[in-house]
Design an enzyme around this catalytic site. Structure first.
Site, PDB file in Angstrom:
ATOM      1  N   LYS A  76       0.859  -1.185   0.000  1.00  0.00           N
ATOM      2  CA  LYS A  76       0.000   0.000   0.000  1.00  0.00           C
ATOM      3  C   LYS A  76       0.893   1.232   0.000  1.00  0.00           C
ATOM      4  O   LYS A  76       1.931   1.251   0.697  1.00  0.00           O
ATOM      5  CB  LYS A  76      -0.881  -0.046   1.251  1.00  0.00           C
ATOM      6  N   SER A 151      -9.701   1.741   2.978  1.00  0.00           N
ATOM      7  CA  SER A 151      -8.811   2.508   2.142  1.00  0.00           C
ATOM      8  C   SER A 151      -7.789   1.671   1.384  1.00  0.00           C
ATOM      9  O   SER A 151      -7.180   2.172   0.444  1.00  0.00           O
ATOM     10  CB  SER A 151      -8.079   3.551   2.986  1.00  0.00           C
ATOM     11  N   SER A 175      -9.867  -0.796   7.087  1.00  0.00           N
ATOM     12  CA  SER A 175      -9.286  -0.663   5.742  1.00  0.00           C
ATOM     13  C   SER A 175      -8.570  -1.873   5.185  1.00  0.00           C
ATOM     14  O   SER A 175      -8.195  -1.867   4.011  1.00  0.00           O
ATOM     15  CB  SER A 175      -8.338   0.535   5.695  1.00  0.00           C
TER      16      SER A 175
HETATM   17  N1  GLN Z   1     -13.256   4.059   6.631  1.00  0.00           N
HETATM   18  C1  GLN Z   1     -12.547   4.434   7.826  1.00  0.00           C
HETATM   19  C2  GLN Z   1     -12.080   5.857   7.708  1.00  0.00           C
HETATM   20  O1  GLN Z   1     -12.350   6.455   6.733  1.00  0.00           O
HETATM   21  C3  GLN Z   1     -11.402   3.513   8.074  1.00  0.00           C
HETATM   22  C4  GLN Z   1     -10.241   3.747   7.205  1.00  0.00           C
HETATM   23  C5  GLN Z   1      -9.041   2.952   7.586  1.00  0.00           C
HETATM   24  O2  GLN Z   1      -9.170   1.907   8.229  1.00  0.00           O
HETATM   25  N2  GLN Z   1      -7.878   3.472   7.255  1.00  0.00           N
HETATM   26  O3  GLN Z   1     -11.459   6.383   8.574  1.00  0.00           O
END
Ligand code: GLN
Length: 486
Positions: A76, A151, A175
């Site tokens: 990532k 994400s 994410s």
């Molecule tokens: N969807 C959550 C957020 O927007 C989690 C994102 C993540 O785990 N990085 O914060």
């Protein structure tokens, strides 16, 4: 070659069916042909990949190959990689070449893996659909009109499409697990502190954790073996021995006590997702596990608490992007304040700005006690819910997400996007490990079963998932996109 698991690829490499260089070339070719459509990579590191593959082939020839030697993966784009662009999905870091490797990157390289490049993601890991990336949205290989989740959407889509057998993601509120669910792959968020955060661009430091995304629980175990462990450079990384996570794979599930949190099966859960999850739970019963209902009574407060705590930490972490030290700098600033203002206004996208505003507000004098402190108190109650549940049962199971992958553009309202995280976010607030495992489909779109355990029970979770994968073949399904373009 491109639909094998890591464990299968190792057997092929050992048998001399192909070399790591041939495998790497094959996958780089697929990325060239297919990723124009998917957009799962931000940067492909062709030369470094081939050099690493040659080194791995030489190590194997010299009898020095380990369990991951010569296996391709993707990172990532939130992990710093020396001499390679590291953007965190943001225009702010479009020009950032990291001067060092994140600990996870270093460990995976030492283990002999071959990184093919850096995957697309929501900007600074803020999002649940990968639509917040400065580099454009990623498409779901199962259905190109759907999001891959976020994400870590690029990582999940790349694995599902057969561009790479495994990828590394991060999970602050879901994410890893939610994109794994949406793309029909297996993902693990380890216990907070199990894996070093050094060199991982910080979103919400008390929640962020790196973990593996792959085609099987066994592959996740192999990767976690290499990733986990204490790191002097991250003071939140725990000093605790790393077991061999593959060792428990194969333990029978008879006697396993599974809890189904009542709150994870209520209003808002899509009926077909629920049906798939309940079918999966029957498989565990047939393997000798017992099932009972439990309650996590503060679940309802997880989203509000998270969306106070995570933006608060983000607003503090992102203050370093000021146009001075690194990252985007505006043209011709008239003074220092103008430099700060315009560099940040130009460098950050809308969702990141929204979170910085929320976080700055909740941390400000007069609001701190009402929001931030209160959210931390709620966080404690949420954690206690899990500890109480794990007095009664060994693991918890439920859906990873209330729906399968939604259409691109379907959740334009930020609050409706935040509500997607209902089943994943509390896990980060509690610091416990969680997995998502493929467990069926709604139409063409995959469903993920979420499996949760108490702190540092990754070995058990991986085995529970592995036993399920021995009894089912959801994880072996591949999207037509990957096959038609073989
Ligand atoms: N969807 C959550 C957020 O927007 C989690 C994102 C993540 O785990 N990085 O914060």
């Amino acid at each position: 070659m491109h639909d094998k698991t890591l464990a299968e690829l190792t057997r092929s490499l050992e048998a001399g069916e192909f070399s790591s260089r041939e495998l790497t070339q094959h996958l780089l070719g697929r990325i060239d042909r297919l990723d124009g459509e998917l957009n799962s990579f931000i940067t492909v590191t062709y030369d470094q990949a081939l050099a690493a593959a040659d080194a791995a082939d030489a190590a194997r020839a010299a009898g020095k190959a380990g369990a991951l030697t010569g296996l391709p993966l993707a990172l990532k784009d939130i992990f710093c990689t020396r001499d390679v662009k590291t953007t965190a999905g943001s225009k702010m870091l479009d020009n950032f070449i990291a001067p060092y490797d994140a600990t996870v990157v270093e460990k995976l390289a030492i283990a002999g893996t071959v990184s093919l490049g850096k995957t697309n993601m929501d900007e600074f890991a803020m999002g649940s659909s990968n639509e917040n990336s400065h580099y454009g949205p990623v498409k779901n290989p199962w259905d190109l009109t759907a999001v891959p989740g976020g994400s870590s959407g690029g990582s999940a889509a790349a694995v599902a499409a057969g561009l790479v057998p495994a990828a590394i993601g991060t999970d602050t509120g879901g994410s890893i697990r939610q994109p794994a669910a949406f793309c029909g792959i297996t993902g693990l968020k380890p216990t907070y502190g199990r894996v070093s955060r050094y060199g991982m661009i910080a979103y919400a430091s008390s929640l962020d954790q790196a973990g593996p995304m792959a085609r099987s629980a066994e592959d996740c175990a192999l990767l976690l073996n290499a990733m986990a462990g204490h790191d002097l450079r991250d003071s939140t990384c725990v000093q605790r021995g790393v077991p061999d996570y593959t060792e428990e794979l194969g333990t029978a599930l008879s006697g396993l006590k599974i809890g189904l949190p009542r709150e994870y099966f209520g209003d808002g859960l899509g009926p077909q997702v629920e049906a798939a999850v309940r079918e999966a739970i029957k498989v565990f019963e047939s393997l000798g596990a017992s099932v009972r209902e439990v309650s996590l009574p503060h679940t309802h407060y997880a989203i509000p608490a998270y969306y106070v705590i995570a933006p608060a930490e983000a607003s503090s972490n992102l203050s370093r992007f000021d146009g001075v030290r690194f990252g985007h700098r505006c043209d011709n600033p008239i003074d220092l304040i103008d430099l700060y203002k315009r560099s940040r206004a130009e460098g950050f996208g809308d969702e990141v700005k929204r979170r910085i505003l929320i976080g700055t507000h909740t941390l400000s004098e007069g609001f701190f006690d009402a929001y931030y402190k209160k959210a931390q108190q709620v966080r404690r109650l949420i954690r206690q819910d899990f500890l109480d549940a794990f007095e009664e049962v060994d693991v918890l199971m439920g859906p990873a997400s209330p729906t399968p992958a939604f259409d691109l553009g379907a959740n334009k309202d930020p609050v409706s996007m935040y509500l997607q995280d209902i089943y994943t976010i509390a896990i980060n607030l509690a610091g416990i490990p969680g997995m998502s495992v493929p467990a069926g489909f709604v139409g063409q779109r995959p469903v993920g079963l979420q499996i949760l355990g108490s702190h540092f029970t990754e070995a058990r979770l991986l085995n529970v998932a592995h036993q399920f994968q021995q009894a089912t073949d959801w994880h072996r399904q591949r999207p037509a996109f990957a096959e038609e373009n073989a």
